[in-house]
Design a protein around this motif. Sequence first.
Motif, PDB file in Angstrom:
ATOM      1  N   MET A  21      -3.110 -18.565  24.184  1.00 41.87           N
ATOM      2  CA  MET A  21      -2.936 -17.419  25.078  1.00 41.87           C
ATOM      3  C   MET A  21      -1.692 -17.622  25.950  1.00 41.87           C
ATOM      4  SD  MET A  21      -5.573 -15.826  27.908  1.00 41.87           S
ATOM      5  CE  MET A  21      -6.726 -15.330  26.643  1.00 41.87           C
ATOM      6  N   ALA A  22      -0.958 -16.554  26.150  1.00 41.04           N
ATOM      7  CA  ALA A  22       0.251 -16.632  26.955  1.00 41.04           C
ATOM      8  C   ALA A  22      -0.088 -16.918  28.410  1.00 41.04           C
ATOM      9  CB  ALA A  22       1.027 -15.334  26.847  1.00 41.04           C
ATOM     10  N   SER A  23       0.839 -17.599  29.087  1.00 41.05           N
ATOM     11  CA  SER A  23       0.632 -17.915  30.493  1.00 41.05           C
ATOM     12  C   SER A  23       1.010 -16.715  31.357  1.00 41.05           C
ATOM     13  CB  SER A  23       1.488 -19.123  30.873  1.00 41.05           C
ATOM     14  OG  SER A  23       2.862 -18.795  30.769  1.00 41.05           O
ATOM     15  N   LEU A  24       0.635 -16.800  32.648  1.00 41.19           N
ATOM     16  CA  LEU A  24       0.977 -15.731  33.583  1.00 41.19           C
ATOM     17  C   LEU A  24       2.489 -15.532  33.671  1.00 41.19           C
ATOM     18  CD1 LEU A  24      -1.550 -16.465  36.493  1.00 41.19           C
ATOM     19  CD2 LEU A  24      -1.471 -14.419  35.071  1.00 41.19           C
ATOM     20  N   ARG A  25       3.238 -16.630  33.663  1.00 42.87           N
ATOM     21  CA  ARG A  25       4.692 -16.539  33.758  1.00 42.87           C
ATOM     22  C   ARG A  25       5.276 -15.826  32.531  1.00 42.87           C
ATOM     23  NH1 ARG A  25       8.044 -21.795  35.386  1.00 42.87           N
ATOM     24  NH2 ARG A  25       6.929 -21.301  37.315  1.00 42.87           N
ATOM     25  N   LEU A  65       0.357  -4.964  29.054  1.00 38.60           N
ATOM     26  CA  LEU A  65       0.712  -6.291  29.571  1.00 38.60           C
ATOM     27  C   LEU A  65       0.233  -6.475  31.005  1.00 38.60           C
ATOM     28  CD1 LEU A  65       4.347  -6.642  28.174  1.00 38.60           C
ATOM     29  CD2 LEU A  65       2.340  -7.942  27.448  1.00 38.60           C
ATOM     30  N   THR A  66       0.333  -5.412  31.800  1.00 33.38           N
ATOM     31  CA  THR A  66      -0.134  -5.495  33.190  1.00 33.38           C
ATOM     32  C   THR A  66      -1.630  -5.738  33.238  1.00 33.38           C
ATOM     33  OG1 THR A  66       1.626  -3.999  33.916  1.00 33.38           O
ATOM     34  CG2 THR A  66      -0.251  -4.264  35.388  1.00 33.38           C
ATOM     35  N   LEU A  67      -2.372  -5.067  32.360  1.00 35.63           N
ATOM     36  CA  LEU A  67      -3.817  -5.271  32.299  1.00 35.63           C
ATOM     37  C   LEU A  67      -4.142  -6.707  31.903  1.00 35.63           C
ATOM     38  CD1 LEU A  67      -6.638  -4.004  32.494  1.00 35.63           C
ATOM     39  CD2 LEU A  67      -6.415  -3.347  30.074  1.00 35.63           C
ATOM     40  N   SER A  68      -3.426  -7.220  30.890  1.00 39.88           N
ATOM     41  CA  SER A  68      -3.648  -8.605  30.470  1.00 39.88           C
ATOM     42  C   SER A  68      -3.280  -9.580  31.591  1.00 39.88           C
ATOM     43  CB  SER A  68      -2.804  -8.919  29.223  1.00 39.88           C
ATOM     44  OG  SER A  68      -3.183  -8.101  28.136  1.00 39.88           O
ATOM     45  N   THR A 102       8.741  -7.696  32.885  1.00 32.51           N
ATOM     46  CA  THR A 102      10.059  -7.442  33.476  1.00 32.51           C
ATOM     47  C   THR A 102      11.059  -6.980  32.414  1.00 32.51           C
ATOM     48  OG1 THR A 102       9.651  -9.113  35.182  1.00 32.51           O
ATOM     49  CG2 THR A 102      11.933  -8.458  34.796  1.00 32.51           C
ATOM     50  N   ALA A 103      11.062  -7.670  31.251  1.00 37.20           N
ATOM     51  CA  ALA A 103      11.995  -7.308  30.180  1.00 37.20           C
ATOM     52  C   ALA A 103      11.699  -5.909  29.634  1.00 37.20           C
ATOM     53  CB  ALA A 103      11.912  -8.340  29.051  1.00 37.20           C
ATOM     54  N   THR A 104      10.421  -5.584  29.498  1.00 36.55           N
ATOM     55  CA  THR A 104      10.035  -4.269  28.972  1.00 36.55           C
ATOM     56  C   THR A 104      10.365  -3.168  29.969  1.00 36.55           C
ATOM     57  OG1 THR A 104       8.199  -5.348  27.785  1.00 36.55           O
ATOM     58  CG2 THR A 104       8.155  -2.949  27.925  1.00 36.55           C
ATOM     59  N   GLU A 105      10.226  -3.455  31.260  1.00 32.12           N
ATOM     60  CA  GLU A 105      10.591  -2.470  32.284  1.00 32.12           C
ATOM     61  C   GLU A 105      12.084  -2.160  32.227  1.00 32.12           C
ATOM     62  OE1 GLU A 105       9.181  -4.297  35.845  1.00 32.12           O
ATOM     63  OE2 GLU A 105       7.227  -3.277  35.780  1.00 32.12           O
ATOM     64  N   LYS A 106      12.905  -3.194  32.027  1.00 31.03           N
ATOM     65  CA  LYS A 106      14.351  -2.978  31.913  1.00 31.03           C
ATOM     66  C   LYS A 106      14.665  -2.148  30.671  1.00 31.03           C
ATOM     67  CE  LYS A 106      15.742  -7.184  34.363  1.00 31.03           C
ATOM     68  NZ  LYS A 106      16.457  -8.494  34.245  1.00 31.03           N
ATOM     69  N   MET A 107      13.966  -2.440  29.567  1.00 32.58           N
ATOM     70  CA  MET A 107      14.170  -1.666  28.346  1.00 32.58           C
ATOM     71  C   MET A 107      13.758  -0.210  28.543  1.00 32.58           C
ATOM     72  SD  MET A 107      15.262  -1.607  25.281  1.00 32.58           S
ATOM     73  CE  MET A 107      15.461  -3.361  24.954  1.00 32.58           C
ATOM     74  N   ILE A 133       3.757 -13.656  30.525  1.00 34.55           N
ATOM     75  CA  ILE A 133       3.401 -12.237  30.554  1.00 34.55           C
ATOM     76  C   ILE A 133       4.248 -11.493  31.580  1.00 34.55           C
ATOM     77  CG2 ILE A 133       1.570 -10.583  31.064  1.00 34.55           C
ATOM     78  CD1 ILE A 133      -0.441 -12.566  29.974  1.00 34.55           C
ATOM     79  N   LYS A 134       4.452 -12.119  32.748  1.00 33.01           N
ATOM     80  CA  LYS A 134       5.276 -11.496  33.778  1.00 33.01           C
ATOM     81  C   LYS A 134       6.707 -11.303  33.287  1.00 33.01           C
ATOM     82  CE  LYS A 134       5.982  -9.933  37.933  1.00 33.01           C
ATOM     83  NZ  LYS A 134       5.370  -8.652  38.375  1.00 33.01           N
ATOM     84  N   SER A 135       7.217 -12.295  32.555  1.00 34.25           N
ATOM     85  CA  SER A 135       8.562 -12.195  32.011  1.00 34.25           C
ATOM     86  C   SER A 135       8.656 -11.047  31.008  1.00 34.25           C
ATOM     87  CB  SER A 135       8.948 -13.515  31.346  1.00 34.25           C
ATOM     88  OG  SER A 135      10.229 -13.420  30.752  1.00 34.25           O
TER      89      SER A 135
END
Length: 291
Positions: A1-5, A264-267, A12-17, A7-9
């Motif tokens: 499972m991905a870490s919090l960091r 991603l925010t929900l996860s 951020t990248a998807t928001e920029k896209m 997922i947060k990254s």
Amino acid sequence: MASLREIKSRITATEKMSQLTSAMNMVANSKYARSEQNTKKFRPYMDRMQETVQAIASSGAGNLHPMLQERQVKRVGYLLITSDTGKAGPYNANVIKAITTQIHERHKGNQDEVSLIVLGKIGYDILRTRNYTVDDYRVGLPDQPSFSDVKKIAHASIRGFEREEIDELYIIYNEFVSILEQNVKVRKLLPMSESDLETQSEFSSLASYEFEPDKESILETLLPQYAEAIIYGALLEAKTSEHAARMTAMKAATDNANELIGDLTLSYNRLRQAAITQEITEIVSGAQAQQ
């Protein structure tokens, strides 16, 4: 499972896209509005020229004109209209599919029977990558093209037919129907068919007019201009379709990015809540152990 960091990254990248695709959608929207207006302004001129040509040719004046004469087909010219940039959904792929289908089905893959003329960097690059020979091309056309931008290559295409370097000339482009629908059209330009010269009833009276110096001379001058105008009209249609396709593609990309951000925010929140719960449990367990 991905870490919090992690997922947060990704968030951020998807928001920029999402911001980028949203901006591109707005730019395409602005270009589409101008392009649609240019197309609508050109149609009355094109219709009137077509009606005049139809009226003169249907009166018998154009029977001997070379642009109206069928001849044995040894080599066929195809004028393709694509874009210089991508991110327009299937816009370019549909045109490339249409020309490759023509080459393989009609010409059995024999490129000696084909002369390719390409407008747009995407089409030129793809065809060259697939080892097709491109005889002429033009890149860097403006988003709102003028007639002078395509006059040279349109004139060269028509001259190729007149000099019998090619025996037929087709245009392949995306015809604009609506923002959500653009259809690939394969239109035979030369020689002009009987359907191109059918006189509309409301303008049939043109055939009874007197022309100076004479119908044959007028047709000699008007037919090449008419063919060039058809190519320019197809370019305007194609540009409108391109901007509409890019609007649709960028809107879909923005919607998908926003949906992914939500997931991603929900996860992220669930994983964060689980981490907080675990920390509280460890604190309570430690406190109980000290008692």
